[in-house]
Scaffold this motif. Structure first.
Motif, short mmCIF file in Angstrom:
data_model
loop_
_atom_site.label_atom_id
_atom_site.label_comp_id
_atom_site.label_asym_id
_atom_site.label_seq_id
_atom_site.Cartn_x
_atom_site.Cartn_y
_atom_site.Cartn_z
N LEU A 224 24.54 20.69 11.77
CA LEU A 224 24.52 20.52 10.04
C LEU A 224 23.10 20.69 9.61
O LEU A 224 22.51 19.93 9.78
N ARG A 225 22.97 21.89 8.97
CA ARG A 225 21.48 21.88 8.16
C ARG A 225 21.58 21.02 6.81
O ARG A 225 22.49 21.23 5.97
N THR A 226 20.77 20.37 6.68
CA THR A 226 20.43 19.70 5.41
C THR A 226 19.12 19.58 4.77
O THR A 226 18.25 20.01 5.56
N ASN A 227 18.96 19.02 3.78
CA ASN A 227 17.66 19.05 3.08
C ASN A 227 16.67 18.13 3.67
O ASN A 227 15.53 17.97 3.45
N ALA A 228 17.15 17.46 4.74
CA ALA A 228 16.35 16.26 5.33
C ALA A 228 16.35 16.85 6.90
O ALA A 228 15.78 15.98 7.70
N GLY A 229 16.72 17.95 7.23
CA GLY A 229 16.49 18.36 8.54
C GLY A 229 17.91 18.63 9.22
O GLY A 229 18.95 18.89 8.60
N THR A 230 17.98 18.82 10.50
CA THR A 230 19.16 19.27 11.19
C THR A 230 19.82 17.96 11.60
O THR A 230 19.36 17.18 12.38
N VAL A 231 21.21 17.86 11.58
CA VAL A 231 22.08 16.74 12.01
C VAL A 231 23.03 17.46 13.13
O VAL A 231 23.75 18.41 12.65
N SER A 232 22.82 17.21 14.41
CA SER A 232 23.48 17.72 15.55
C SER A 232 24.75 16.64 15.50
O SER A 232 24.61 15.47 15.90
N ALA A 233 26.14 17.24 15.73
CA ALA A 233 27.43 16.63 15.86
C ALA A 233 27.42 16.08 17.30
O ALA A 233 26.89 16.84 18.13
N LYS A 234 28.07 14.78 17.44
CA LYS A 234 28.25 14.43 18.79
C LYS A 234 29.59 14.48 19.12
O LYS A 234 30.42 14.56 18.46
N ARG A 235 29.83 14.85 20.37
CA ARG A 235 31.05 15.02 21.09
C ARG A 235 31.77 13.63 21.18
O ARG A 235 31.37 12.68 21.42
N THR A 236 33.18 13.87 20.80
CA THR A 236 33.93 12.72 20.77
C THR A 236 34.28 12.21 21.87
O THR A 236 34.64 10.99 22.25
N GLY A 237 34.33 13.16 23.18
CA GLY A 237 34.43 12.63 24.57
C GLY A 237 35.88 12.79 25.14
O GLY A 237 36.21 12.45 26.14
N GLN A 238 36.73 13.24 24.19
CA GLN A 238 38.13 13.74 24.63
C GLN A 238 38.08 14.79 25.70
O GLN A 238 36.99 15.58 25.86
N GLU A 239 38.99 14.68 26.48
CA GLU A 239 39.07 15.74 27.63
C GLU A 239 39.34 17.05 27.15
O GLU A 239 40.06 17.27 26.29
N THR A 240 38.75 17.81 28.00
CA THR A 240 38.90 19.37 27.50
C THR A 240 39.92 20.04 28.50
O THR A 240 40.06 19.75 29.80
N THR A 241 40.25 21.38 27.94
CA THR A 241 41.12 22.23 28.70
C THR A 241 40.62 23.52 28.46
O THR A 241 40.07 23.78 27.59
N SER A 242 41.08 24.18 29.72
CA SER A 242 40.76 25.61 29.68
C SER A 242 41.99 26.52 29.42
O SER A 242 42.94 26.07 29.88
N ALA A 243 41.60 27.52 28.37
CA ALA A 243 42.70 28.33 27.96
C ALA A 243 42.34 29.70 27.82
O ALA A 243 41.11 29.98 27.51
N VAL A 244 43.30 30.77 27.92
CA VAL A 244 43.11 32.08 27.84
C VAL A 244 43.38 32.31 26.41
O VAL A 244 44.63 32.19 25.70
N LEU A 245 42.41 32.83 25.39
CA LEU A 245 42.68 33.26 24.17
C LEU A 245 42.92 34.66 24.04
O LEU A 245 42.16 35.48 24.12
N LYS A 246 44.17 34.68 23.78
CA LYS A 246 44.77 36.21 23.61
C LYS A 246 43.94 36.92 22.55
O LYS A 246 43.58 36.51 21.39
N ASN A 247 43.95 38.33 22.70
CA ASN A 247 43.28 39.14 21.74
C ASN A 247 44.04 39.08 20.35
O ASN A 247 45.25 39.15 20.29
N GLY A 248 43.46 38.60 19.18
CA GLY A 248 43.91 38.69 17.97
C GLY A 248 44.30 37.31 17.63
O GLY A 248 44.92 36.81 16.52
N LYS A 249 44.27 36.30 18.69
CA LYS A 249 44.76 34.97 18.28
C LYS A 249 43.74 33.88 18.12
O LYS A 249 42.26 34.24 18.22
#
Length: 231
Positions: free
Chosen positions: A140-165
């Motif tokens: 996030l860009r702010t008037n006080a500098g950049t704020v970087s979001a932290k990861r929630t730590g939730q498990e990730t999954t790999s998926a095929v993103l179809k064209n147009g989806k």
């Protein structure tokens, strides 16, 4: 006396003839042996020659068979490998690249939530299916500098993103209850997972973040696919 001399002479002649006959028989036998010996030798040579031919023929035939097998195996193996490689290449789906994704964001805060939410959408517009997984980079860009979001730590999954989806993920941040003061947000920078090229978007959420003591980011990001359509 004359008769005895004749008798002895006759005996001598007979003995001589008998000896001559014996010698003749021995000579004939020798000739016969000599004659048979070459015949046996000739037969042996023929057998030896025949054996050599058979052996040579067998060796040559074996070499051809081996060569043929090797050639056939190599050809078959090469074809199989080539076909397999082609199949692997055709079946492989590459990762989603930044240039193939249409990135948008909208506010999705619901009354009663403990924090505010902006949902980011990745729509596949690259003309091919692609694989996407993990966490996007969010700043996030702010008037006080950049704020970087932290990861929630939730498990990730790999998926095929179809064209147009599309697929979605949330950005959560706290309410600013200071009555107007705070850190003003000027923009949202999103980097798709496993990419280095970023996209800068207008910030669709609340105008400000509460002022913090700098002990850590109050903005969090969930993994791609952890938010539903529009929320």
């Amino acid at each position: 006396m004359r008769v005895r001399k004749l008798t002895f002479a006759a005996l001598a002649v007979a003995a001589g003839l008998s000896l001559t006959a014996c010698q003749s028989d021995g000579a004939d036998t020798g000739k016969s042996d000599s004659s048979s010996a070459p015949t046996a030798s000739s037969g042996s040579n023929a057998s030896s020659s025949g054996g050599g031919s058979d052996t040579g023929g067998s060796d040559q035939s074996g070499a051809k068979a081996t060569t043929g097998t090797s050639s056939g195996g190599s050809s078959s193996g090469g074809t199989g490998t080539a076909a397999g490689t082609g199949s692997d290449v055709n079946a492989k789906v590459g990762k989603c690249r930044t240039g193939e994704l249409e990135v948008t964001a909208k506010d999705n805060t619901i009354d009663g939530d403990a924090s505010r939410t902006v949902v980011v959408q990745f729509k596949n517009g690259g003309g091919r299916d692609c694989v996407i997984s993990g966490y996007a980079g969010v700043d996030l860009r702010t008037n006080a500098g950049t704020v970087s979001a932290k990861r929630t730590g939730q498990e990730t999954t790999s998926a095929v993103l179809k064209n147009g989806k599309s697929t979605y993920f949330p950005v959560n941040y706290p309410f600013d209850k200071s009555g107007g003061s705070g850190v003003r947000i000027t923009g949202l920078v999103v980097t798709p997972p496993n990419e280095t090229k970023s996209v800068t978007l207008n910030w669709p959420g609340a105008a400000t973040l509460p002022v913090t003591d700098g002990s850590g980011s109050s903005v969090t990001v969930g993994p791609v696919g952890s938010a539903g359509q529009g929320g």
